[in-house]
Motif scaffolding. Structure first.
Motif, PDB file in Angstrom:
ATOM      1  N   LEU A   1       0.855  -1.182   0.000  1.00 20.84           N
ATOM      2  CA  LEU A   1       0.000   0.000   0.000  1.00 20.84           C
ATOM      3  C   LEU A   1       0.888   1.227   0.000  1.00 20.84           C
ATOM      4  O   LEU A   1       1.761   1.366   0.838  1.00 20.84           O
ATOM      5  CB  LEU A   1      -0.905   0.015   1.236  1.00 20.84           C
TER       6      LEU A   1
ATOM      7  N   THR B   1       1.130   5.536  -0.444  1.00 14.22           N
ATOM      8  CA  THR B   1       0.448   6.823  -0.454  1.00 14.22           C
ATOM      9  C   THR B   1       1.140   7.711  -1.468  1.00 14.22           C
ATOM     10  O   THR B   1       2.323   7.998  -1.335  1.00 14.22           O
ATOM     11  CB  THR B   1       0.477   7.474   0.934  1.00 14.22           C
TER      12      THR B   1
ATOM     13  N   ALA C   1      -3.909  10.676  -2.511  1.00 15.54           N
ATOM     14  CA  ALA C   1      -4.739   9.506  -2.806  1.00 15.54           C
ATOM     15  C   ALA C   1      -4.007   8.240  -2.416  1.00 15.54           C
ATOM     16  O   ALA C   1      -2.815   8.109  -2.671  1.00 15.54           O
ATOM     17  CB  ALA C   1      -5.075   9.474  -4.296  1.00 15.54           C
ATOM     18  N   GLU C   2      -4.695   7.331  -1.773  1.00 14.03           N
ATOM     19  CA  GLU C   2      -4.131   6.030  -1.437  1.00 14.03           C
ATOM     20  C   GLU C   2      -4.460   5.053  -2.547  1.00 14.03           C
ATOM     21  O   GLU C   2      -5.622   4.870  -2.904  1.00 14.03           O
ATOM     22  CB  GLU C   2      -4.671   5.538  -0.097  1.00 14.03           C
TER      23      GLU C   2
ATOM     24  N   GLN D   1      -3.711   1.131  -3.760  1.00 17.56           N
ATOM     25  CA  GLN D   1      -3.173  -0.197  -3.462  1.00 17.56           C
ATOM     26  C   GLN D   1      -2.693  -0.830  -4.761  1.00 17.56           C
ATOM     27  O   GLN D   1      -3.415  -0.836  -5.761  1.00 17.56           O
ATOM     28  CB  GLN D   1      -4.233  -1.076  -2.803  1.00 17.56           C
TER      29      GLN D   1
ATOM     30  N   ARG E   1     -13.211   0.885  -9.369  1.00 17.86           N
ATOM     31  CA  ARG E   1     -12.089   1.324  -8.551  1.00 17.86           C
ATOM     32  C   ARG E   1     -10.759   0.668  -8.939  1.00 17.86           C
ATOM     33  O   ARG E   1      -9.731   0.956  -8.317  1.00 17.86           O
ATOM     34  CB  ARG E   1     -12.354   1.017  -7.071  1.00 17.86           C
TER      35      ARG E   1
ATOM     36  N   LYS F   1      -5.714  -0.266  -7.260  1.00 16.66           N
ATOM     37  CA  LYS F   1      -7.012  -0.163  -6.602  1.00 16.66           C
ATOM     38  C   LYS F   1      -7.102   1.224  -5.971  1.00 16.66           C
ATOM     39  O   LYS F   1      -6.400   1.548  -5.021  1.00 16.66           O
ATOM     40  CB  LYS F   1      -7.158  -1.274  -5.571  1.00 16.66           C
TER      41      LYS F   1
ATOM     42  N   ASP G   1      -8.880   4.752  -4.272  1.00 13.02           N
ATOM     43  CA  ASP G   1      -9.765   5.013  -3.145  1.00 13.02           C
ATOM     44  C   ASP G   1     -11.039   5.721  -3.577  1.00 13.02           C
ATOM     45  O   ASP G   1     -11.971   5.878  -2.786  1.00 13.02           O
ATOM     46  CB  ASP G   1      -9.037   5.829  -2.087  1.00 13.02           C
ATOM     47  N   GLN G   2     -11.098   6.171  -4.840  1.00 18.02           N
ATOM     48  CA  GLN G   2     -12.273   6.860  -5.364  1.00 18.02           C
ATOM     49  C   GLN G   2     -12.777   6.142  -6.603  1.00 18.02           C
ATOM     50  O   GLN G   2     -11.990   5.711  -7.452  1.00 18.02           O
ATOM     51  CB  GLN G   2     -11.918   8.304  -5.744  1.00 18.02           C
TER      52      GLN G   2
END
Length: 459
Positions: free
Chosen positions: A6, A8, A21-22, A24, A387, A453, A455-456
């Motif tokens: 993960l 950032t 935005a995070e 993955q 996503r 993947k 986050d939005q």
């Protein structure tokens, strides 16, 4: 092979503000069985005992999700194993060349399934037309779509090119009918193929009087794509329209590749043949020259919004691999527009604005380098769900080329000429230097497939 973490990422928008935005990331190396590799028995076979690994990342399309949760994609190669080569001396002139160590290779697509810790490629399907398998070799000189390159074998001897059915395939998307739309860097061409790879129809720059074309239906202006920088991405909207994006700036009459303020996106309505064109504003200030910007792929989110990969070596000599959200809803149709009697590529930013030309709006969605992307080319982009994005790399079939026994001051391939008989020349003299195919190393040697993947939601 899979790695997950993960990260950032700080993604700068086109304004001064930044957004956090995070994302993955799941990273896979595409595995290819021995029987699906490209055979090679040439002079450097000891360096490629298993042949060449197909470059499965020039185009990418999502196939679906299986009951066990695994994902399947279709992945497309480009024209085949090839490398840079010295220019060929032809009388008083010099011709651009490429080395094709497997000249019989046919552009192919395969299925790639992500299951557990693996991404495994299988089921190759070679492209074909009504006459049989197509070619990946350059088109004959003199037809629209020719790059004016001379194809050479690994010993630097010319390969006869007789066919005009060559494609340098670069993008693919489902056509919603069981087949695909693909695009190409030569023509540039757009083609529809069925599930087995048979070409059903093909579009290219319409030939003007006195010109010889391979296919028509697209604006003639597109013939001014830079060599090997035709269409790099193709997308289809829910409304059924097909969009293709040129890889870099057009080079009108050989004059505009370094000054053009935009890269063209072409819209084709396959039901009527109608076309439109739009301007994508690449990040000119980030590059030493405008022509250094390259598009990797194009993906439709709806009838107006797209995701687009922009990449290339920046003015700071660092690679850039960025995914932008592009909105065409307010963009001007460029068809038949000129400024002061010249094509829009000649115009400055101020002239375009004064003429009321509106380019596409764009905002940054992901910086692949910030996420750990290592390889040069991100050329496949597919939507898995609202996503999740898939991104694939082009590994150039894992083959590069080096100068052996280099002449003093002649470390680079472009320092030499060749005579068509395998001899290298440096500063007007024949030399002992020779070229050797070399395997690429690290991630550049493999087709990489990432899942991002977000986050939005995108849709």
């Amino acid at each position: 092979m899979k790695a997950t973490w993960l990260l950032t990422a700080l993604a700068a928008s086109l304004s001064v503000a930044t957004v956090k935005a995070e994302i993955q990331v799941e990273r896979y190396q595409v595995e290819i069985a021995a029987e699906n590799r490209v055979p090679y028995q040439g002079a450097f076979k000891n360096l490629f005992p298993q042949g060449f690994a197909p470059g499965l990342g020039s185009g990418l399309a999502f196939k679906g999700k299986h009951a066990d949760g695994s994902l399947s994609f279709y992945a497309l190669t480009d024209r085949g194993p090839n490398t840079d080569a010295p220019k060929l001396q032809q009388g008083q002139g010099k011709a651009a060349t490429k080395v094709f160590p497997s000249p019989d290779f046919v552009p192919t697509f395969m299925e790639v399934r992500i299951q557990g810790q693996q991404a495994l490629a299988s089921a190759p399907r070679a492209l074909q037309d009504e006459n049989g398998p197509i070619s990946g070799l350059p088109l004959p000189i003199g037809v629209i779509g020719s790059t004016n390159e001379v194809a050479l074998d690994e010993l630097l001897k010319p390969i006869a090119v007789q066919q005009s059915n060559g494609l340098d395939t670069e993008g693919m998307v489902s056509d919603g009918q069981g087949g695909f739309w693909i695009c190409d860097e030569y023509g540039p061409f757009i083609a529809q193929i069925n599930a087995e790879g048979r070409i059903l129809r093909k579009f290219g720059p319409e030939a003007a009087t006195g010109e010889q074309g391979v296919a028509g239906g697209l604006p003639n202006l597109l013939k001014w794509r830079q060599p090997n920088r035709g269409f790099e991405g193709v997308a289809m909207t829910p409304a059924g329209k097909v969009y293709a994006v040129v890889q870099s700036t057009l080079n009108i009459e050989g004059n505009t590749r370094d000054s053009a303020q935009f890269i063209r996106i072409v819209e084709l309505d396959p039901s009527t043949g109608a076309t439109r064109m739009f301007a994508y504003p690449h990040d000119i200030s980030a590059y030493k020259r405008s022509r250094d910007a390259k598009i990797g792929d194009l993906l439709a989110l709806d009838n107006q919004r797209f995701l687009l990969i922009e990449q290339g070596k920046g003015a700071d000599k660092n690679m850039r691999n960025l995914i932008y959200l592009v909105d065409l809803s307010e963009a001007t149709d460029l068809s038949n527009l000129q400024i002061e009697g010249k094509e829009l590529e000649y115009a400055s930013a101020e002239q375009l604005a004064a003429a009321g030309i509106k380019m596409a709006n764009k905002s940054l969605k992901a910086d692949l380098r910030a996420l750990g992307w290592q390889v040069e080319k991100a050329e496949g982009l597919a939507l898995v769900d609202e996503r999740t994005l898939a991104v694939a790399s082009d590994n150039d079939f894992g083959v590069g080329i080096q100068v052996q026994q280099a002449a003093k001051g002649g470390e680079d391939i472009e320092d030499y000429l060749t005579d068509g008989e395998g001899q290298l020349w440096f500063e007007g003299q024949p030399v002992q230097a020779r070229l050797s195919l070399q395997p690429l190393k690290g991630e550049d040697a493999h087709s990489m497939l990432w899942l991002l993947k977000l986050d939005q939601p995108l849709l």
